[in-house]
Design a protein around this motif. Structure first.
Motif, PDB file in Angstrom:
ATOM      1  N   LEU A   1       1.033  -1.315   0.010  1.00  0.00           N
ATOM      2  CA  LEU A   1       0.246   0.240   0.404  1.00  0.00           C
ATOM      3  C   LEU A   1       0.695   0.866  -0.601  1.00  0.00           C
ATOM      4  O   LEU A   1       1.270   1.685   1.030  1.00  0.00           O
ATOM      5  CB  LEU A   1      -0.932   0.089   0.893  1.00  0.00           C
ATOM      6  N   ASN A   2       0.560   2.120  -1.274  1.00  0.00           N
ATOM      7  CA  ASN A   2       1.731   3.372  -1.195  1.00  0.00           C
ATOM      8  C   ASN A   2       3.371   3.342  -0.604  1.00  0.00           C
ATOM      9  O   ASN A   2       3.548   4.004   0.153  1.00  0.00           O
ATOM     10  CB  ASN A   2       0.978   4.287  -0.628  1.00  0.00           C
ATOM     11  N   LEU A   3       3.654   2.137  -1.081  1.00  0.00           N
ATOM     12  CA  LEU A   3       4.663   1.824  -0.781  1.00  0.00           C
ATOM     13  C   LEU A   3       6.131   2.990  -1.705  1.00  0.00           C
ATOM     14  O   LEU A   3       5.674   3.128  -2.851  1.00  0.00           O
ATOM     15  CB  LEU A   3       5.273   0.914  -0.926  1.00  0.00           C
TER      16      LEU A   3
ATOM     17  N   THR B   1      10.390   4.268   3.112  1.00  0.00           N
ATOM     18  CA  THR B   1      10.158   5.528   3.416  1.00  0.00           C
ATOM     19  C   THR B   1       8.866   5.763   3.838  1.00  0.00           C
ATOM     20  O   THR B   1       7.971   6.952   4.770  1.00  0.00           O
ATOM     21  CB  THR B   1      10.792   6.308   2.580  1.00  0.00           C
ATOM     22  N   SER B   2       8.093   5.329   3.173  1.00  0.00           N
ATOM     23  CA  SER B   2       6.664   5.411   3.514  1.00  0.00           C
ATOM     24  C   SER B   2       5.506   4.720   2.778  1.00  0.00           C
ATOM     25  O   SER B   2       6.234   3.399   1.822  1.00  0.00           O
ATOM     26  CB  SER B   2       6.011   7.049   2.969  1.00  0.00           C
ATOM     27  N   GLY B   3       4.552   3.964   3.550  1.00  0.00           N
ATOM     28  CA  GLY B   3       3.587   3.012   2.496  1.00  0.00           C
ATOM     29  C   GLY B   3       3.881   1.665   3.587  1.00  0.00           C
ATOM     30  O   GLY B   3       3.886   1.799   5.499  1.00  0.00           O
ATOM     31  N   LYS B   4       2.615   0.822   3.196  1.00  0.00           N
ATOM     32  CA  LYS B   4       2.263  -0.255   4.233  1.00  0.00           C
ATOM     33  C   LYS B   4       2.884  -1.172   3.492  1.00  0.00           C
ATOM     34  O   LYS B   4       2.593  -1.446   2.252  1.00  0.00           O
ATOM     35  CB  LYS B   4       1.292  -0.104   4.922  1.00  0.00           C
TER      36      LYS B   4
ATOM     37  N   ILE C   1       3.750  -6.105   7.683  1.00  0.00           N
ATOM     38  CA  ILE C   1       5.062  -6.652   8.383  1.00  0.00           C
ATOM     39  C   ILE C   1       6.401  -5.529   9.665  1.00  0.00           C
ATOM     40  O   ILE C   1       6.347  -6.082  10.386  1.00  0.00           O
ATOM     41  CB  ILE C   1       5.850  -6.478   7.062  1.00  0.00           C
ATOM     42  N   LEU C   2       5.296  -4.718  10.274  1.00  0.00           N
ATOM     43  CA  LEU C   2       6.241  -3.586  11.139  1.00  0.00           C
ATOM     44  C   LEU C   2       5.879  -4.128  12.495  1.00  0.00           C
ATOM     45  O   LEU C   2       6.329  -3.969  13.574  1.00  0.00           O
ATOM     46  CB  LEU C   2       6.164  -2.262  11.013  1.00  0.00           C
ATOM     47  N   ASP C   3       4.459  -4.711  11.852  1.00  0.00           N
ATOM     48  CA  ASP C   3       3.149  -4.908  14.009  1.00  0.00           C
ATOM     49  C   ASP C   3       4.205  -6.544  14.168  1.00  0.00           C
ATOM     50  O   ASP C   3       3.952  -6.689  15.453  1.00  0.00           O
ATOM     51  CB  ASP C   3       2.235  -4.357  13.185  1.00  0.00           C
ATOM     52  N   LYS C   4       3.795  -7.022  13.436  1.00  0.00           N
ATOM     53  CA  LYS C   4       4.172  -9.276  13.023  1.00  0.00           C
ATOM     54  C   LYS C   4       4.900  -9.205  12.438  1.00  0.00           C
ATOM     55  O   LYS C   4       4.566  -9.988  11.902  1.00  0.00           O
ATOM     56  CB  LYS C   4       2.627  -9.420  13.534  1.00  0.00           C
TER      57      LYS C   4
ATOM     58  N   VAL D   1      11.919   3.337  -5.785  1.00  0.00           N
ATOM     59  CA  VAL D   1      10.286   2.872  -5.380  1.00  0.00           C
ATOM     60  C   VAL D   1       9.552   4.166  -5.479  1.00  0.00           C
ATOM     61  O   VAL D   1       9.074   5.168  -4.015  1.00  0.00           O
ATOM     62  CB  VAL D   1      10.023   2.246  -4.502  1.00  0.00           C
ATOM     63  N   ASP D   2       8.225   4.515  -6.153  1.00  0.00           N
ATOM     64  CA  ASP D   2       7.187   5.663  -6.011  1.00  0.00           C
ATOM     65  C   ASP D   2       5.501   5.160  -5.456  1.00  0.00           C
ATOM     66  O   ASP D   2       5.726   5.120  -6.995  1.00  0.00           O
ATOM     67  CB  ASP D   2       7.715   6.863  -6.916  1.00  0.00           C
ATOM     68  N   ASP D   3       5.339   5.611  -4.662  1.00  0.00           N
ATOM     69  CA  ASP D   3       4.070   5.236  -4.367  1.00  0.00           C
ATOM     70  C   ASP D   3       3.605   4.194  -5.210  1.00  0.00           C
ATOM     71  O   ASP D   3       2.599   3.981  -5.629  1.00  0.00           O
ATOM     72  CB  ASP D   3       3.200   6.632  -4.846  1.00  0.00           C
ATOM     73  N   VAL D   4       3.580   3.009  -4.588  1.00  0.00           N
ATOM     74  CA  VAL D   4       3.788   2.249  -5.424  1.00  0.00           C
ATOM     75  C   VAL D   4       2.362   0.929  -4.459  1.00  0.00           C
ATOM     76  O   VAL D   4       2.758   0.830  -3.367  1.00  0.00           O
ATOM     77  CB  VAL D   4       4.755   0.509  -5.129  1.00  0.00           C
ATOM     78  N   SER D   5       1.381   0.691  -5.163  1.00  0.00           N
ATOM     79  CA  SER D   5       0.349   0.076  -4.523  1.00  0.00           C
ATOM     80  C   SER D   5      -0.193  -1.689  -5.879  1.00  0.00           C
ATOM     81  O   SER D   5      -0.109  -0.871  -6.497  1.00  0.00           O
ATOM     82  CB  SER D   5      -1.138   0.573  -4.405  1.00  0.00           C
TER      83      SER D   5
END
Ligand SMILES: Nc1ncnc2c1ncn2[C@@H]1O[C@H](COP(=O)(O)OP(=O)(O)OP(=O)(O)O)[C@@H](O)[C@H]1O
Ligand SMILES: [Mg+2]
Lengths: 312, 264
Positions: free
Chosen positions: A8-10, A57-60, A68-71, A20-24
């Protein structure tokens, strides 16, 4: 049901440079997804962010609904990752490496699976060799075995067939299809577009860091390429006139038309005497053409009209 | 039926891998340090030792043995974690740690425990070699005054140095940087850390300088545990040990979060 992998918006920046520019996009369960793009497009960077080798840098990124960052542990244990560059392992042998890797994924006794993979990837006789004693293709296969010791639900393959001979490539792809049939979701990158066309259910095209197109492989080809019809004619022919005609030679003509048209429609205008037709060739568009078209779409005034006069 | 435990087993396997790694090159990792200790003992302990008085009412050989044990323990704990990480950066398999279900804390503790085992193995080798020399000189084995305190200082020092090794190796961008740290910082600190001499052998100026060297405390902690005498009180040695443990742990944790696992 959660998607196996959702991006999501990676974005990933190296300083001011956007690799990588805002890839979903998302992977569907049990599909093979091909991520295509020229050198430096950002494929490896994207995959590195998914496996947390690079910090985005940003995204999920979500794996079966979990970030992946929470679990990290839960999500990482569902992913198998084959890096683009072959990894060396110092003093350890092929079999030891696979044992360590099983343990890293929480499985301390995994001999059966290890034996299966060694066998399936024809590494059986090399099980006691160190990585540096293997050939390039064997190293590749070891990388793949490593990624599969824990039966991952998602397999990320970053150019698994670079530098691999044709026979081995085919057998690797067969293996990938087999994995897909057993329910594994696969994301792969490759520069062999013919193989991607045959293998991938869906394709994403990435260029200069941004995702230019995502779609079913067959749809992309249908939408973005023209079919070619070549006819061999006998005798002297009149000057044909049709908007689909791209070239006419003494004894042959070539037509190009979008795939949604019926052939009858295309040849109607020609007013052809069918008794002069010696042979007909129908050529489908290829993923390669679609790919190039996508890349060129953005080079603003590049005319896509390739009706250049061809040699006879 | 295979069982999968992604919370604890990865840690166990990394620890096991760290141990297997130095076992693969036992000559380099254990035998060589043993030979080094023997050489020091022959040169300084046996041949020159008779003419050295450290002013602590113990034979110089005993003084030297206690120092060498700690020095080899520290050096090898450091060497194990740092070379594991550096070679991992070089070959690329350090990346693996980031891709598998291991937490930062687990990576730190597994690698450090691996380093400690090597430090302790080599310390035992040094102790054994030392005892043999001592026996050949005095006809009896050297007595260890306080085994528990010895265990504390050896473990504490080994752990601190294992963490330091991780810290430096994660920061290092090249082989050169890594060996520069060893040559310009660690070696001088160790050699000036009172392995070979006591404060009594130094001029007042150098005595003051030595008291700022943390290694001096670590080594004297071990010395006091074995001989019952040392240059600094064991309590201050214990404080320095605990402080280094805390500081190095924070440093490692911070670098691990920031630094790259990617290959060179
Ligand atoms: N560590 C880095 N620092 C700065 N720039 C980087 C770094 N890693 C990659 N890049 C840049 O990011 C861009 C994307 O690189 P990436 O490796 O993702 O490409 P790729 O699509 O995998 O290409 P290839 O097909 O050649 O493997 C490139 O322009 C590359 O130079
Ligand atoms: Mg790449």
């Amino acid at each position: 049901m959660h998607k196996p992998l959702e991006i999501l918006n990676l974005s990933k920046n190296y300083g001011a440079f956007k690799a990588v520019d805002d890839v979903s996009f998302a992977l569907e369960e049990g599909e093979i997804f091909g991520l295509l793009g020229p050198n430096g497009a950002g494929k490896t960077t994207l995959i590195s962010c998914v496996v947390t080798l690079e910090n985005m840098t940003s995204g999920k990124v979500k794996v079966f609904g979990d970030s992946i960052l929470d679990k990290p542990k839960e999500t990482k244990s569902k992913i198998g990752y084959v890096p683009q560059e072959v990894v060396n392992h110092g003093y350890f042998t092929v079999e030891e490496i696979l044992k360590f890797y099983s343990g890293f994924f929480g499985i301390l006794r995994n001999q059966e699976k290890i034996d299966y993979l060694l066998n399936r990837l024809s590494l059986d006789v090399h099980r006691n060799k160190k990585v540096k004693q293997l050939s390039g293709g064997m190293k590749r296969r070891l990388m793949i075995a490593k990624a599969l010791v824990h039966d991952p639900k998602i397999l990320l393959l970053d150019e698994p067939t670079a530098g691999v001979d044709i026979e081995l490539r085919n057998s690797l792809w067969d293996f990938v299809v087999e994995l897909k049939k057993s329910g594994t979701t696969v994301l792969l990158t490759t520069h062999y577009l013919e193989e991607a066309e045959e293998l991938c259910d869906r394709i994403g095209v990435i260029h200069n860091g941004s995702l230019r197109k995502v779609g079913r492989t067959s749809d992309l080809i249908q939408d973005l390429t023209l079919r070619k019809l070549e006819m061999q004619l006998s005798g002297k022919n009149k000057e044909f006139n049709s908007k689909y005609l791209v070239s006419q030679c003494e004894e042959s003509i070539e037509l190009e038309f979008p795939s949604n048209l019926e052939i009858g429609e295309v040849v109607k205008d020609l007013d052809l005497d069918w008794s002069t037709v010696k042979d007909i060739h129908l050529k489908e568009g290829s993923l390669e053409e679609a790919f190039l078209r996508i890349l060129n779409e953005n080079n603003a005034n590049n005319s896509t009209n390739n009706s250049v006069e061809r040699d006879c | 039926m295979k069982t999968q435990n992604i919370y604890f087993n990865p840690f166990l396997m990394l620890l096991w891998k760290e141990i297997r790694r130095y076992c693969k090159v036992l000559v380099q990792t254990v035998v060589t340090p043993g030979i080094n200790s023997s050489l020091y003992l022959i040169i300084f302990g046996v041949s020159l030792g008779g003419s050295i008085d450290v002013g602590l009412e113990v034979p110089y050989l005993a003084f030297l043995i206690s120092g060498l044990i700690m020095m080899s323990c520290l050096n090898n704990s450091f060497a194990n974690t740092s070379s594991s990480i550096i070679s991992g950066k070089f070959s690329g398999d350090l990346e693996d740690l980031k891709v598998v279900p291991l937490s930062k804390q687990q990576i730190i503790w597994a690698m450090c425990l691996g380093g400690i085992t090597r430090g302790l193995v080599v310390a035992s080798v040094a102790l054994t070699v030392g005892q043999i020399f001592y026996y050949s000189q005095y006809g009896e084995f050297m007595e260890i005054k306080s085994p528990f305190s010895l265990a504390f200082f050896l473990l504490g020092g080994a752990l601190a140095y294992a963490k330091l090794g991780m810290f430096v190796a994660f920061l290092a961008k090249t082989f050169d940087q890594m060996s520069a740290v060893s040559a310009f910082v660690l070696q001088p600190l160790a050699f000036l850390g009172g392995v070979f001499f006591s404060l009594n052998n130094l001029s007042p100026f150098w005595q003051k300088i030595s008291l700022f060297n943390p290694v001096f405390y670590l080594i004297n902690g071990v010395r006091h545990s074995i001989l019952g005498v040392s240059d600094v009180p064991p309590l201050s040695a214990a404080v320095v040990t605990v402080l280094s443990l805390v500081i190095f742990h924070v440093l490692v944790l911070v670098t691990l979060s920031r630094s790259e696992f990617k290959r060179w």
